[in-house]
Design a protein around this motif. Sequence first.
Motif, PDB file in Angstrom:
ATOM      1  N   PRO A 167       0.870  -1.117   0.068  1.00  7.94           N
ATOM      2  CA  PRO A 167      -0.062  -0.106  -0.064  1.00  7.94           C
ATOM      3  C   PRO A 167       0.983   1.156  -0.126  1.00  7.94           C
ATOM      4  CG  PRO A 167      -0.051  -1.047   2.136  1.00  7.94           C
ATOM      5  CD  PRO A 167       0.772  -1.937   1.352  1.00  7.94           C
ATOM      6  N   SER A 168       0.708   2.257  -1.133  1.00  6.03           N
ATOM      7  CA  SER A 168       1.616   3.207  -1.132  1.00  6.03           C
ATOM      8  C   SER A 168       1.093   4.410  -1.346  1.00  6.03           C
ATOM      9  CB  SER A 168       2.552   2.709  -2.463  1.00  6.03           C
ATOM     10  OG  SER A 168       3.457   1.625  -2.015  1.00  6.03           O
ATOM     11  N   GLY A 169       1.760   5.658  -1.249  1.00  7.09           N
ATOM     12  CA  GLY A 169       1.341   6.744  -1.446  1.00  7.09           C
ATOM     13  C   GLY A 169       2.331   7.499  -2.474  1.00  7.09           C
ATOM     14  N   ALA A 170       2.454   8.634  -2.562  1.00  6.16           N
ATOM     15  CA  ALA A 170       3.294   9.280  -3.763  1.00  6.16           C
ATOM     16  C   ALA A 170       4.471   8.854  -3.956  1.00  6.16           C
ATOM     17  CB  ALA A 170       3.003  10.779  -3.875  1.00  6.16           C
ATOM     18  N   TYR A 171       5.125   8.661  -4.972  1.00  8.45           N
ATOM     19  CA  TYR A 171       6.572   8.220  -4.951  1.00  8.45           C
ATOM     20  C   TYR A 171       7.621   9.378  -5.068  1.00  8.45           C
ATOM     21  CZ  TYR A 171      10.560   5.807  -7.342  1.00  8.45           C
ATOM     22  OH  TYR A 171      11.722   5.350  -7.616  1.00  8.45           O
ATOM     23  N   PHE A 172       7.169  10.456  -5.650  1.00 11.87           N
ATOM     24  CA  PHE A 172       8.099  11.751  -5.214  1.00 11.87           C
ATOM     25  C   PHE A 172       7.257  12.693  -4.250  1.00 11.87           C
ATOM     26  CE2 PHE A 172       9.343  10.747  -9.771  1.00 11.87           C
ATOM     27  CZ  PHE A 172      10.694  10.659  -9.456  1.00 11.87           C
ATOM     28  N   GLY A 173       8.271  13.364  -3.316  1.00 12.60           N
ATOM     29  CA  GLY A 173       7.506  14.404  -2.485  1.00 12.60           C
ATOM     30  C   GLY A 173       8.196  15.630  -2.997  1.00 12.60           C
ATOM     31  N   GLY A 174       7.481  16.418  -3.031  1.00 14.09           N
ATOM     32  CA  GLY A 174       7.872  18.028  -3.665  1.00 14.09           C
ATOM     33  C   GLY A 174       8.319  18.067  -4.814  1.00 14.09           C
ATOM     34  N   GLU A 175       9.073  19.107  -5.339  1.00 13.40           N
ATOM     35  CA  GLU A 175       9.104  19.680  -6.705  1.00 13.40           C
ATOM     36  C   GLU A 175      10.497  18.736  -7.239  1.00 13.40           C
ATOM     37  OE1 GLU A 175      11.630  23.670  -6.982  1.00 13.40           O
ATOM     38  OE2 GLU A 175       9.679  23.830  -7.295  1.00 13.40           O
ATOM     39  N   ILE A 176      10.459  18.619  -8.769  1.00 13.83           N
ATOM     40  CA  ILE A 176      11.458  17.830  -9.321  1.00 13.83           C
ATOM     41  C   ILE A 176      12.288  18.638 -10.032  1.00 13.83           C
ATOM     42  CG2 ILE A 176      12.073  15.552 -10.350  1.00 13.83           C
ATOM     43  CD1 ILE A 176       9.252  14.787 -10.232  1.00 13.83           C
ATOM     44  N   LYS A 177      13.600  18.676  -9.608  1.00  7.65           N
ATOM     45  CA  LYS A 177      14.691  19.182 -10.606  1.00  7.65           C
ATOM     46  C   LYS A 177      15.453  18.179 -11.128  1.00  7.65           C
ATOM     47  CE  LYS A 177      14.632  24.058  -9.670  1.00  7.65           C
ATOM     48  NZ  LYS A 177      15.570  25.300  -9.948  1.00  7.65           N
ATOM     49  N   VAL A 178      15.658  18.188 -12.602  1.00  9.16           N
ATOM     50  CA  VAL A 178      16.344  17.044 -13.160  1.00  9.16           C
ATOM     51  C   VAL A 178      17.656  17.663 -13.617  1.00  9.16           C
ATOM     52  CG1 VAL A 178      14.285  15.956 -13.711  1.00  9.16           C
ATOM     53  CG2 VAL A 178      15.128  17.496 -15.167  1.00  9.16           C
ATOM     54  N   LEU A 179      18.668  16.773 -13.947  1.00 11.28           N
ATOM     55  CA  LEU A 179      19.882  17.274 -14.429  1.00 11.28           C
ATOM     56  C   LEU A 179      20.134  16.516 -15.760  1.00 11.28           C
ATOM     57  CD1 LEU A 179      22.699  18.798 -14.119  1.00 11.28           C
ATOM     58  CD2 LEU A 179      23.644  16.383 -13.091  1.00 11.28           C
ATOM     59  N   ILE A 180      20.358  17.033 -16.822  1.00 18.37           N
ATOM     60  CA  ILE A 180      20.565  16.439 -18.185  1.00 18.37           C
ATOM     61  C   ILE A 180      21.878  15.808 -17.998  1.00 18.37           C
ATOM     62  CG2 ILE A 180      20.721  16.664 -20.573  1.00 18.37           C
ATOM     63  CD1 ILE A 180      18.447  18.595 -20.341  1.00 18.37           C
ATOM     64  N   GLU A 181      21.871  14.563 -18.351  1.00 23.30           N
ATOM     65  CA  GLU A 181      23.324  13.802 -17.918  1.00 23.30           C
ATOM     66  C   GLU A 181      24.100  13.741 -19.216  1.00 23.30           C
ATOM     67  OE1 GLU A 181      24.879  12.311 -15.077  1.00 23.30           O
ATOM     68  OE2 GLU A 181      26.310  12.222 -16.598  1.00 23.30           O
ATOM     69  N   GLU A 182      25.295  13.943 -19.324  1.00 24.98           N
ATOM     70  CA  GLU A 182      26.207  14.049 -20.558  1.00 24.98           C
ATOM     71  C   GLU A 182      27.191  12.965 -20.501  1.00 24.98           C
ATOM     72  OE1 GLU A 182      25.789  17.673 -23.300  1.00 24.98           O
ATOM     73  OE2 GLU A 182      26.719  18.185 -21.212  1.00 24.98           O
ATOM     74  N   LYS A 183      27.707  12.404 -19.257  1.00 23.71           N
ATOM     75  CA  LYS A 183      28.977  11.617 -19.121  1.00 23.71           C
ATOM     76  C   LYS A 183      28.511  10.159 -19.105  1.00 23.71           C
ATOM     77  CE  LYS A 183      32.762  10.763 -16.456  1.00 23.71           C
ATOM     78  NZ  LYS A 183      33.252  10.643 -14.872  1.00 23.71           N
ATOM     79  N   TYR A 184      27.626   9.973 -18.095  1.00 22.98           N
ATOM     80  CA  TYR A 184      26.884   8.379 -17.987  1.00 22.98           C
ATOM     81  C   TYR A 184      25.881   8.146 -18.768  1.00 22.98           C
ATOM     82  CZ  TYR A 184      30.032   8.995 -13.780  1.00 22.98           C
ATOM     83  OH  TYR A 184      31.144   9.002 -13.052  1.00 22.98           O
TER      84      TYR A 184
END
Length: 355
Positions: A167-184
Amino acid sequence: MSVATGNIVIKKVSKSRISEIDFSNLAFGQQFSDHMFVCDYKDGKWQQSQVIPFQNISLSPSSKIFHYGQSIFEGMKAYKNENGETLLFRPLENQKRLNISAKRLAIPEFPEESFMEGLEALLKIDKDWIPTTEGSSLYIRPFMLATGNGFHASPSDEYKFVIATSPSGAYFGGEIKVLIEEKYSRSANGGVGFAKAGGNYAGQFYPTQLAKEKGYQQVIWTDDNTHEYIEEAGAMNIFVRIGDTLLTGPTSDRILDGITRKSIITIAEDEGIKVEVRKIKVSELIEASKKGELKEMFGAGTAAVISPIAGFGHRGEDYDLPEMENSYASRLKKRITDIQYGKTEDKFGWRYPVK
Ligand code: PLP
Ligand code: COI
């Protein structure tokens, strides 16, 4: 006591743990329902299906899962409608994808009928574990692992298929900022990116930790060859709104063919939104952001549902997204969750009631 229902042997818990759960305050995937479905593969075939009390799995240190990572999984959810009926969302898509992953990892496929029969038996026994609080659901985790023994680097001859639920609630809490990855890179052509292989996720943890240290919650992976095109995030497919067009990248060897993604494309088109499925260049995002045309980005997945992205980082620069009234993300999230929770007509025939 054990009883046979259809083709499944059922052993119930003597005492439920449900009173220990605070359904008004659920984390994601931290608590587990009373029972689990199990079926073992040995002697060249899947054996007796069982629903048994949720319990530890005991394995020899020589089990191949520990050495060669032969494991795959799925992610689905069960919802309860206002009449207390259990609903699934496009479960056969998960069943098919499990077997697509199985084939790529040299794991024997699990038959569709046994999958659905096992899932439904489990959900019937644990139906009181499906939360009804806003934004919550019963997260379902089907998975397969190599249980055969030996240090030889070759496919196992024994496997275990399990379905556990939480039984689960939300996967993310709060706002999401993402990094565009170029190395890995998360995946490569000819690899296993399209499969839900456990190792795909293990390989993401270190680059994601580095991104977190810089203040981002998630990484957006780019293609492994040029790093010029955005692909997907760790647990979500990515959508971008430029002007009034909704864009998402095409699926490939490297990207998971998300069920939420394809449902969102259908719903958006039904809403009259122009959708383009095509490769999206990082430089196109940056240009659109500079011109004020990049209006939204969001992730889409079973666990994440639709998670708006507040901004992205690229080569040391941060690009913030505007706050939108009546955003595509909120409109599409309402449409898909209303279907999932049985609050609206099921125009596309996606709901699957468990009777
Ligand atoms: N991409 C990855 C890597 C995922 O793990 C998931 C989650 O399942 C998704 C995308 C979204 O897929 P779906 O909508 O089928 O859950
Ligand atoms: C899901 O969305 O169901 C997934 O499998 C993603 C997982 C990494 C939480």
